[in-house]
Every structure is written in structure tokens, then in C-alpha cells.
Design an enzyme around this catalytic site. Structure first.
Site, PDB file in Angstrom:
ATOM      1  NE  ARG A  52      -4.146  -1.451   2.134  1.00  0.00           N
ATOM      2  CZ  ARG A  52      -4.692  -2.288   3.059  1.00  0.00           C
ATOM      3  NH1 ARG A  52      -3.691  -2.722   4.204  1.00  0.00           N
ATOM      4  NH2 ARG A  52      -5.618  -3.074   2.959  1.00  0.00           N
ATOM      5  CE  LYS A  53       3.486   0.541   5.377  1.00  0.00           C
ATOM      6  NZ  LYS A  53       2.981  -0.661   5.200  1.00  0.00           N
ATOM      7  N   GLY A 154       8.558 -20.821  11.426  1.00  0.00           N
ATOM      8  CA  GLY A 154       9.733 -21.464  11.934  1.00  0.00           C
ATOM      9  C   GLY A 154      10.902 -20.331  12.263  1.00  0.00           C
ATOM     10  CE  LYS A 209       7.190 -16.541  16.764  1.00  0.00           C
ATOM     11  NZ  LYS A 209       8.160 -15.280  16.131  1.00  0.00           N
ATOM     12  CG  ASP A 262       9.219 -19.004  15.600  1.00  0.00           C
ATOM     13  OD1 ASP A 262      10.254 -18.037  15.407  1.00  0.00           O
ATOM     14  OD2 ASP A 262       8.401 -19.038  14.988  1.00  0.00           O
ATOM     15  CG  ASN A 274       7.109 -10.169  18.964  1.00  0.00           C
ATOM     16  OD1 ASN A 274       6.175  -9.785  19.263  1.00  0.00           O
ATOM     17  ND2 ASN A 274       7.371 -10.684  17.680  1.00  0.00           N
ATOM     18  CB  VAL A 297       3.337  -5.179  12.947  1.00  0.00           C
ATOM     19  CG1 VAL A 297       2.167  -5.831  13.710  1.00  0.00           C
ATOM     20  CG2 VAL A 297       2.169  -4.156  12.292  1.00  0.00           C
TER      21      VAL A 297
END
Length: 349
Positions: A52-53, A154, A209, A262, A274, A297
Site C-alpha cells: 500500500r505504501k 519457523g 512464542k 522459533d 517482539n 508491527v
């Protein structure tokens, strides 16, 4: 020198066999989709990337680099980015969805009119749908019932895949033929692909995870050591197993690449968004500030909320998920949550 010659010969041979495939389309120009696209382009496939960008599309096409999501990696000339979804999808048999999990349903609805009926949908996203608790393969199948769905998962950070660092993953599907096709499609001498018939276990392991990695990052940010992280990871795999088995996954899957493998890489790697978000939260940033700082994200945050709702509904014990939920969404102090985890009722391992 001999190894380089062998790799070149292997690549050229693969390239000849790939001339029969019109191309492969990636829906989403993020880091992992771009890295996989580069890898497949080196095998000789023509790669389409839809995004989209406008700046991502321009950088890929004009500068041959995804500056926003995968900087300092050269993109081959047989990779092209598109703004129009129809243009990117028409006539394509293999479509890789590499968008955040919360966007999967909308993306599938937008793709529907442009897909070939025999197109194989390959999802590399990790998560479940908030409120419904549905796995991503279930969502895709609901929206695109005619198309086979394959999950690729994985321990595979984009930064390393793009550099041809040896990586091993798993593909799974309810359609065995499609799973084998995708295994062959993605396999290289640096990217090894196993098949697995436990689609539930593969998807749940890959989603939960991220929750454990956020917790591990918070532990690092607070300043706790290796002992604490080892405990979080070990008890974390037990949470994955408990919720995974409740949902129909097989225990052995969670000890494999898409569970333990993972989780290890996501909890320990400098590439893990994360873990990085958790690290920032552990140092005192708010959840919103951490997301902004990471700039991409952070799936573990959405997964934490979704799995908190799901485990409450199913009455499954997930104390790390509980504690993380209170830190992220109820404003509790992370150190106090660790104290509560450490002082729970005594029990057998």
C-alpha cells in the site's frame, strides 16, 4: 571458490526449471516478505510485491532496496513492486501473504476477485484473530474457500534469510500436495524446508512464542539475567503446549522448529521486534512508545490480548500470558508481576 561455483551451478539449474512459472506474488512489502522474495528471485523466479505504501514501492522499483523494512540489502532486478493488486495477482499460481495477522481477513477479501482458482495461498504471518480466536489458515479458508492454504513458519528472521544465512522452516497444510509444492518452491541450499501435518500445532506455536518473547524482552529491560530468561522460555514452552493441545495440536510439534525453535530465536535475537519491544517496556517506555520506537508491527502485543481472551474462555493456565496482559493492558508494574510469578503456589514441575 569450489563452493561458490557449486552454488552458481545450482542456482542456474534451478533457474532453468523455474521458467515455467509465471511468477510469485507477495502481498505485503515488509521485511520478511521482501527477504523471501529476494531468496526466490535468486532461484530465477519473477517476483511481484504488492504494498500500500508508495515510498516502499518506489524504493523497491527505483533504488532496488526496501529502505524502510530491509535496508542495506540489494533487491534483484527480477523483483518488481506494484500498487495495484490486480496487476500483481493476475495469472499467478503462488501467492504469499506477508502482512500483519490483523489484516489477513481484509487482504483476502480484496484479493478474491483477482486470484486464479488453483492459486496456492502461502501465509507467513503469525497470530490468531482477536475475539474469534481463529487461526490464520481458518480465516484464509473462510474468505478464499477454493484455494489451497499453506502455512510457512519457523525460526527465520528476515535479516538473516536475506543474507543467505542457513535457515530451516516448516510448511503445513490440509492439502498434502500443496504442502509438497511449496516445500519444493522454497527449498534452497541455504533454506531448508520440512513438511508437517499438524497445522494447528504449527500455527499456535508460531503465535504464542511472540508472547513469551515480549516477556523475555521485558526481563532483559528490567535488568534480570540469563537465569530469568531461561525460566521464562522453559515455562513458556509449557504454556504453548497447554493451549496448543487444548486446541488440537500435537505435543511433539511444540518441541520442534515452529515451537521451541522459533521461541528460542525470538526470545534471544537482536533482530526480534517482539523482544525489542519488551526490552523498551522493561526500561520504562509505555506500550505505545515501544511500538513507535520499534517502527514495525509487534505481533506479540496483539497475540497477548487474543490468547488472554482465548485461555479465559477455554480455562487454560497461562501465567506468563496473564502477567504480560496485566503489564500491557492494565498498567501493572512489570517487576511486581515477576514477583507474583515467583511466589505462586508451590508445585511439581
Amino acid at each position: 571458490m569450489i563452493l561458490q561455483e557449486q552454488e552458481l551451478k545450482w542456482s542456474l539449474e534451478k533457474g532453468k526449471s523455474n521458467m515455467t512459472i509465471k511468477g510469485i506474488t507477495f502481498i505485503g512489502g515488509g521485511s520478511f516478505g521482501t527477504a523471501l522474495g529476494i531468496m526466490l528471485a535468486k532461484k530465477g523466479y519473477n517476483i511481484n510485491i504488492w504494498d500500500r505504501k508508495p515510498h516502499v514501492i518506489a524504493d523497491i522499483n527505483e533504488k532496488k532496496e526496501n529502505i524502510k523494512y530491509l535496508p542495506n540489502v540489494v533487491i534483484p532486478s527480477n523483483v518488481k513492486a506494484y500498487k495495484g493488486m490486480k496487476e500483481a495477482l493476475v495469472g499467478i499460481k503462488y501467492v504469499v501473504i506477508s502482512v500483519p495477522s490483523h489484516a489477513i481477513r481484509e487482504i483476502c477479501r480484496n484479493m478474491k476477485d483477482y486470484l486464479k482458482e488453483d492459486a496456492i495461498i502461502i501465509s507467513v504471518a503469525k497470530g490468531i484473530e482477536e475475539h474469534s480466536g481463529k487461526r490464520l489458515s481458518q480465516i484464509i479458508k473462510e474468505e478464499l474457500p477454493k484455494n489451497p492454504v499453506v502455512i510457512l513458519s519457523g525460526p527465520s528472521h528476515a535479516e538473516e534469510v536475506a543474507q543467505d544465512i542457513p535457515t530451516t522452516v516448516v510448511v503445513t497444510s490440509e492439502d498434502v500436495k500443496a504442502s509438497l509444492e511449496v516445500q519444493n518452491l522454497f527449498s534452497t541450499n541455504k533454506f531448508r524446508v520440512y513438511t508437517n501435518d499438524d497445522i494447528i500445532g504449527v500455527e499456535i506455536g508460531g503465535a504464542v512464542k511472540n508472547i513469551i518473547a515480549l516477556a523475555a524482552g521485558i526481563s532483559d529491560g528490567i535488568g534480570y539475567g540469563d537465569n530469568t530468561k531461561a525460566a521464562l522460555m522453559t515455562r513458556g514452552i509449557n504454556e504453548i503446549i497447554r493451549i496448543g493441545e487444548k486446541l488440537g495440536g500435537q505435543r511433539e510439534t511444540f518441541w520442534g522448529l515452529t515451537g521451541m525453535g522459533d521461541m528460542i530465536v525470538t526470545c534471544t535475537s537482536m533482530h526480534s521486534r517482539n523482544r525489542r519491544a519488551g526490552l523498551l517496556i522493561g526500561k520504562g517506555l509505555s506500550m505505545e512508545e515501544a511500538i513507535e520506537e520499534v517502527g514495525m508491527v509487534v505481533e506479540g502485543i496483539k497475540a497477548c490480548k487474543a490468547f488472554y481472551e482465548l485461555k479465559e474462555k477455554l480455562k487454560v493456565s497461562m501465567p506468563i500470558t496473564d502477567a504480560l496482559y496485566r503489564v500491557l493492558f492494565q498498567g501493572e508494574d512489570a517487576k511486581y508481576c515477576v514477583y507474583e510469578l515467583m511466589t505462586r503456589d508451590k508445585k511439581d514441575e
